[in-house]
Design a protein around this motif. Sequence first.
Motif, short mmCIF file in Angstrom:
data_model
loop_
_atom_site.label_atom_id
_atom_site.label_comp_id
_atom_site.label_asym_id
_atom_site.label_seq_id
_atom_site.Cartn_x
_atom_site.Cartn_y
_atom_site.Cartn_z
N PRO A 67 0.91 -1.13 0.03
CA PRO A 67 0.07 -0.02 0.12
C PRO A 67 0.85 1.16 0.06
O PRO A 67 1.86 1.26 0.54
CB PRO A 67 -0.84 -0.18 1.21
N SER A 388 1.41 2.70 6.63
CA SER A 388 0.20 2.76 5.81
C SER A 388 -1.22 2.65 6.49
O SER A 388 -2.00 3.50 6.81
CB SER A 388 0.18 1.91 4.58
N LYS A 401 -8.08 3.75 1.98
CA LYS A 401 -6.56 3.81 1.76
C LYS A 401 -6.00 3.08 2.90
O LYS A 401 -6.44 2.59 3.94
CB LYS A 401 -6.03 5.41 1.76
N ILE A 404 -4.42 -3.14 0.76
CA ILE A 404 -4.61 -3.47 -0.62
C ILE A 404 -6.07 -4.47 -0.53
O ILE A 404 -5.98 -5.49 -0.31
CB ILE A 404 -3.43 -4.18 -1.26
#
Length: 474
Positions: A67, A388, A401, A404
């Motif tokens: 990500p 992330s 966000k 994945i």
Amino acid sequence: MASNQNNNLMIISSSRIILPDSTEPTPGTIEIDKSTGKIIKIHPYKLSINDYNEEQFLDVGNNVVMPGVIDAHVHLNEPGRTQWEGFETGTKAAAAGGVTTVIDMPLNSIPPTTSVSNLQEKINAARGKCWVDVGFFGGVIPGNQDELVPLIKAGVKGFKGFLIDSGVDEFPRVNEQDVRKAFEKLQGQDSFLMFHAEMEGSNTNILETESKEYYEQIPPNNYEKFLLSRPQSLELNAISLIIDLTKQYKNNVKTHIVHLSASDAIPLIQQAKSDGINLTVETCFHYLCLSSEKIPNGKTEFKCCPPIREESNREKLWQALLDGTIDYVVSDHSPCTADLKKFDDKEEERDFIKAWGGISTLQFGLPVLWTEAKNRGVSFKQLSTWLSKNTSKQVGLHDRKGEIKVGFDADFVIWDPEEKFEVTSELIHFKNKVTPYLGNTIFGVVHKSIIRGNIVYDKSNGGLIKIPCGELLV
């Protein structure tokens, strides 16, 4: 003959993809709808180019697909101090470093993001200049408590205040009464309060272990002089206050410590979390990867506040990150012009006390951290969580966000963790090429950065794209 003729498809195939339900990188193929920028399918195996149109298919071999990094602590400084940094140069640096989203701090721009009208100035300055997605934090200063809820409605992701001098006149520190007013306004709001957690107090001894006479004899270009001027007790004072106030307001406002550098505060934080206090904590690449003993005289590019501390302190921060006491890692990219770092002076004349306190890391955070982390047995999954997943959760982007997943934004960094490179001025995209990592050889070469299905950085194809496609997350 290709079996799939959808011209809006983008396909990424790799032997190593970091997926939420896997502890190790796994082979896979990701399908992206470029019209929406979303992931639409994830195959748990590598597919062949024969299954798709050649122009759709990107086989990255054994490179890691992770990500995109979400850096939730960046000073882009525009408008007002654009000579320090700007949306164009800062987001280009982010894209070149695998950072696909940055959250901009409310200072050091002029005006600071402390009102809705000031936020609008920031948004106007950012439009059409962002190579990655950009969100905004608001600021807490004395007297602006009535602006906080309107700023939330206008889209800011949280609020930052200083409990010590910020270094810029337009963003004054707050005292306990100012903080209480902010707590009262933010009751029940979907937001959080961040603090630069240094605060003077009755227990603060600027010279905790050394005599005043010894301190005065240290030359100003010696890092030890600056380090002694910012003792760990400053952070302990501030963090104690923040925890006490969070308790008093019955956890109705989430609080957050930015850029923790003092390992002495770790037991206090651990106890607070054990007690159920609504508190999160970040640290920075430089606190995990640099130590005060190795800072040469006159190298003011190493100065930041709170300071880089001793090697023993660094080891304790790593342990706190590994055990979950520290939630995530950010750059605190806080650039300035070379003259403010006293680069106009000879190294033997540079004054650590007078130099601007801020470190530029935005483009190199992933490889800098990985270079240190790989020797500690850190997994790619842990790295992705710190860079992330947890940052996306902090700023309310965890539904689109940071992982994945099908339905999420197709934001990726594609990189080779075994490949190394030297940090040179020619590589740097941020505006002022002043960084403590210059000349270092580090592991982790970013080959591509992809934002919502758009390749914004491609090392093998000229680097950065010509036209920005970053969105403003408001």
